[in-house]
Write a protein that holds these residues in place. Structure first.
Motif, PDB file in Angstrom:
ATOM      1  N   TYR A 197       3.988  -4.035  -8.916  1.00  0.00           N
ATOM      2  CA  TYR A 197       3.156  -2.805  -8.153  1.00  0.00           C
ATOM      3  C   TYR A 197       3.082  -1.617  -8.723  1.00  0.00           C
ATOM      4  N   LEU A 198       4.201  -1.039  -9.481  1.00  0.00           N
ATOM      5  CA  LEU A 198       4.313   0.277 -10.293  1.00  0.00           C
ATOM      6  C   LEU A 198       3.669  -0.272 -11.714  1.00  0.00           C
ATOM      7  N   LEU A 199       3.259  -1.252 -11.683  1.00  0.00           N
ATOM      8  CA  LEU A 199       2.869  -1.188 -13.267  1.00  0.00           C
ATOM      9  C   LEU A 199       1.551  -1.735 -13.880  1.00  0.00           C
ATOM     10  N   GLY A 200       0.964  -2.248 -12.389  1.00  0.00           N
ATOM     11  CA  GLY A 200      -0.445  -2.388 -12.402  1.00  0.00           C
ATOM     12  C   GLY A 200      -1.361  -1.256 -13.587  1.00  0.00           C
ATOM     13  N   ASP A 201      -1.264   0.021 -12.548  1.00  0.00           N
ATOM     14  CA  ASP A 201      -2.286   1.325 -13.667  1.00  0.00           C
ATOM     15  C   ASP A 201      -1.972   1.363 -14.986  1.00  0.00           C
ATOM     16  N   GLU A 260      -2.905  -1.635 -17.487  1.00  0.00           N
ATOM     17  CA  GLU A 260      -4.077  -1.685 -18.092  1.00  0.00           C
ATOM     18  C   GLU A 260      -4.511  -0.403 -18.738  1.00  0.00           C
ATOM     19  N   GLN A 261      -4.078   0.479 -18.626  1.00  0.00           N
ATOM     20  CA  GLN A 261      -3.888   2.320 -19.399  1.00  0.00           C
ATOM     21  C   GLN A 261      -3.433   2.011 -21.132  1.00  0.00           C
ATOM     22  N   GLY A 262      -2.960   0.139 -21.354  1.00  0.00           N
ATOM     23  CA  GLY A 262      -1.827   0.622 -22.150  1.00  0.00           C
ATOM     24  C   GLY A 262      -0.406   0.939 -22.093  1.00  0.00           C
ATOM     25  N   ALA A 263      -0.292   1.946 -21.720  1.00  0.00           N
ATOM     26  CA  ALA A 263       0.908   2.385 -21.515  1.00  0.00           C
ATOM     27  C   ALA A 263       1.993   1.776 -20.963  1.00  0.00           C
ATOM     28  N   ILE A 276      -4.608  -5.713  -5.595  1.00  0.00           N
ATOM     29  CA  ILE A 276      -5.644  -4.061  -6.511  1.00  0.00           C
ATOM     30  C   ILE A 276      -4.234  -4.431  -7.933  1.00  0.00           C
ATOM     31  N   TRP A 277      -3.195  -3.593  -7.513  1.00  0.00           N
ATOM     32  CA  TRP A 277      -2.020  -3.546  -8.767  1.00  0.00           C
ATOM     33  C   TRP A 277      -1.568  -4.729  -9.240  1.00  0.00           C
ATOM     34  N   ASP A 278      -1.865  -6.157  -8.635  1.00  0.00           N
ATOM     35  CA  ASP A 278      -1.516  -7.514 -10.023  1.00  0.00           C
ATOM     36  C   ASP A 278      -2.916  -8.217 -10.489  1.00  0.00           C
ATOM     37  N   SER A 279      -4.386  -7.243 -10.759  1.00  0.00           N
ATOM     38  CA  SER A 279      -5.820  -7.456 -10.839  1.00  0.00           C
ATOM     39  C   SER A 279      -5.977  -7.281 -12.473  1.00  0.00           C
ATOM     40  N   TRP A 280      -4.998  -7.171 -13.199  1.00  0.00           N
ATOM     41  CA  TRP A 280      -4.996  -7.238 -14.148  1.00  0.00           C
ATOM     42  C   TRP A 280      -4.296  -8.619 -15.013  1.00  0.00           C
TER      43      TRP A 280
END
Length: 309
Positions: A244-248, A251-254, A301-305
């Protein structure tokens, strides 16, 4: 015999403490300071004890005053709860909803979820407390506790809202500098950022099949996922963090999730809503829990990746 203390007098006492003074309480209650002082004096007279020691510039609660303030706060909350759940109120969430939640999840997701909930239920006012310590609902006035745990709590009514996955992760620059590990064994060649008690204890088997602790370089240890996340983003090493801390960031490649020993995520925890069974009939409690289930099921949503991996 003097008349018993009234709810109004208890409310005055609570407001004096919460507002920080008699004049401030009077302004909040829209009455005169003399009326507040009179209510307090009457309450002290009826109880035969001093509740507040007053000076011209400050006040302090006496021991019986502190006791009564604590009990009065809960009594007033229970009284309002009873009124709010009376017939005719069930279909309209209304009033203050008090929620406690862990720091990391609260900062990363609860604020946004709460804002979206208020768009649907604008008559609900939210009080949010972020606290990593376990909060005993029996000793506090919270309606809902959101907690992430590897084992479901057994002493509360609860709903499981989502599975919480964990993953090993690093920044692209760190991997560029140090290479990408493909197994737990490979971590011996990397900088490992540790959350004591939550990061797994790594072991390796020798030729005789005996397990030994894996020796790794651990330049940073912290009891906060947010601290480790910041360190990973600043290229300090590899950490084991909730997705939940990583999803965005993924997806941003960071951030790069690492498949160690061919395993990308570890579904070791769950997100639970804890509450009193008697309060679930209150529309604001029921509406908020139902809203979270709607938002977080079947996949948050944070696991959509993960669907793209």
């Amino acid at each position: 015999m003097s008349s018993p203390a009234s709810l109004k007098q208890l409310e005055v006492l609570v407001k004096i403490v919460e507002c920080g003074g008699l004049s401030e309480a009077a302004a909040h209650l829209n009455v005169s300071p003399s009326a507040v002082s009179k209510n307090l004096s009457q309450l002290e007279s009826q109880l035969g004890t001093t509740l507040i020691k007053r000076t011209t510039r400050s006040f302090t609660l006496t021991e019986p005053g502190q006791y009564l303030y604590n009990r009065a706060t809960q009594l007033l909350l229970d009284f309002n709860e009873s009124l709010n759940t009376t017939a005719g109120y069930y279909n309209h969430p209304n009033g203050e909803l008090r929620i406690t939640c862990s720091m990391a999840f609260g900062y990363s997701h609860l604020a946004t979820l709460a804002n979206h909930f208020r768009e649907r239920c604008p008559d609900v006012d939210l009080y949010i407390n972020l606290n990593d310590n376990f909060v005993n609902l029996n000793e506090t006035n919270f309606d809902i506790a959101l907690r992430i745990s590897s084992e479901p709590p057994i002493n509360y009514a609860m709903r499981k809202l989502a599975t919480v996955n964990w993953a090993y992760c690093a920044s692209p620059k760190y991997l560029e500098n140090y290479g990408t590990p493909h197994s737990i064994q490979d971590l011996t060649h990397h900088q490992c950022l540790i959350y004591p008690g939550l990061t797994p204890v790594w072991k390796t088997l020798d030729e005789q099949g005996v397990a030994h602790h894996l020796k790794t370089r651990t330049p940073i240890q912290a009891n906060s996922s947010l601290v480790l996340l910041k360190s990973v983003l600043e290229n300090q090493g590899i950490a084991y963090l909730p997705t939940y801390l990583l999803g965005d960031l993924i997806e941003q490649g960071a951030m790069v999730p690492l498949a160690l020993d061919d395993k990308l995520t570890h579904p070791t925890h769950g997100l639970y809503a804890l509450y009193f069974p008697s309060r679930y009939s209150n529309p604001k409690v029921r509406a908020f829990i139902d809203f979270l289930l709607e938002q977080l099921q079947p996949v948050p949503i944070w696991d959509s990746w993960l669907a793209q991996s």
